[in-house]
Design an enzyme around this catalytic site. Structure first.
Site: not given
Length: 363
Positions: A35, A256
């Site tokens: 899955k 950042y």
């Protein structure tokens, strides 16, 4: 064109890991979880490899995932772990020879509306304590009556799911297994209990069927049982490369927010991978990567397309050098802890920008 980020999947590692599962649970049949695009590894190539290795059944979450495998001409048995959602899905599942996991009475109603000639195969899922999907254990007599009313249905067996199997000291798993077995006392049909953690840590969960997922991809769900010690081989190798190397003075900030400050004069490498590729923004400073086989460390926030790394332990690092983000030598389950997550989420979080390559078995 040089790919920015490459996920190399060794399909022979998958078949090796299937062999490990079979050695651990030699009396069990194997339902392999493919899955979620085979946990981000690529459902079609992974399923082809497992089918060629003789896996007993493949497991997907829903009809859409099963249809992708059938359209790729994969003929192995496929189980729908969430079952069917409508009469149309039920009819298509029967046509495609899918095994339907049934977890609620409304799904039985859907199946009973099919023509009596429909040749369907179903599992019945019981809730032994996880309280997600499954019939209450007290419904077993009623479910046996349903099966008796439909002798034309093929009954694959009973299954349940363990809530705490990755905690070997948690007694609730033992309680779940005991509840499941007691509810089914005298009931005919195969049993399935164990996921990867269950089959690795709980021998009493290795019953007629096991349902490995993460272990097939070469990771251990158990922190105290590393994959290498279990004989598992990582199937995925995620790599990028250095695209810049700069030297900065002590005290200079990087990335950042300037979260990272250089503790001394040092070289910083820029790696062409970011959260738009699946590198979680939550990774902390110090997260290891491998450059030239040696460890470098995340220095600054993950941005959309790049990360910056401390190269003090790789003095000869240069632009163009490959950078291993996880794989052999840098297990994904260990890397995941630096983002307070699991290897499942790392694998499933890779984006379409990552270039996949396959080797070692039919793709």
């Amino acid at each position: 064109m040089i790919p920015r980020v490459t996920a190399s999947v060794d399909l022979s590692a998958l078949t090796h890991n299937l062999g490990v599962v079979r050695r651990i649970a030699p009396r069990s049949r194997v339902m392999a979880a493919v899955k979620a695009d085979a946990y981000g590894h690529g459902a079609v190539p992974v399923s082809r490899a497992l089918e060629a290795a003789g896996v007993d059944t493949l497991a997907v979450a829903c009809l859409e995932e099963a249809m992708a495998l059938r359209q790729a001409r994969i003929q192995a048995p496929i189980a729908l772990l969430e079952g069917v959602m409508s009469g149309e899905e039920a009819a298509q599942a029967v046509y495609e020879r899918l095994q339907i996991v049934v977890h609620d009475h409304w799904q039985i109603d859907l199946l009973e509306r099919l023509p009596t000639s429909a040749r369907l195969t179903l599992w019945l899922k019981l809730d032994s304590g996880m309280h997600r999907l499954g019939f209450p254990l007290t419904d077993v007599p009623r479910l046996r009556d349903v099966l008796a009313r439909h002798p034309g249905w093929t009954f694959a067996g009973w299954m349940t799911h363990l809530a705490c199997a990755d905690e070997p000291d948690n007694a609730f798993t033992r309680e779940q297994i005991a509840r499941f077995e007691a509810a089914l006392s005298g009931a005919p049909g195969p049993r399935s209990i164990a996921n990867s953690a269950g089959l690795l840590a709980w021998p009493q969960a290795r019953v007629d069927w096991v349902r490995p997922g993460l272990a097939l991809y070469g990771c251990s769900p158990l922190p105290e049982m590393p994959a290498l010690g279990l004989g598992l081989r990582p199937a995925m190798r995620l790599e990028s490369r250095l695209i810049a190397v700069r030297e900065y003075a002590a005290g200079e900030g990087v990335g950042y927010g300037l979260r990272y400050r250089c503790p001394e004069r040092m070289r910083i490498g820029v790696v062409s991978v970011g959260y738009a590729d699946g590198m979680h923004r939550a990774f902390r400073d110090g997260t290891p990567v491998l450059v030239r086989g040696r460890r470098a460390y995340l220095a600054g926030r993950v941005s959309m397309d790049m990360i910056t790394v401390d190269l003090r332990e790789v003095a000869d690092a240069a632009v163009g050098d490959p950078v291993l983000l996880w794989g052999e030598g840098l297990p994904a389950e260990q890397i995941a802890t630096w983002a307070d997550t699991l290897s499942y989420e790392l694998f499933c979080g890779l984006t379409q920008r990552v270039r996949f390559r396959y080797r070692g078995a039919p793709a």
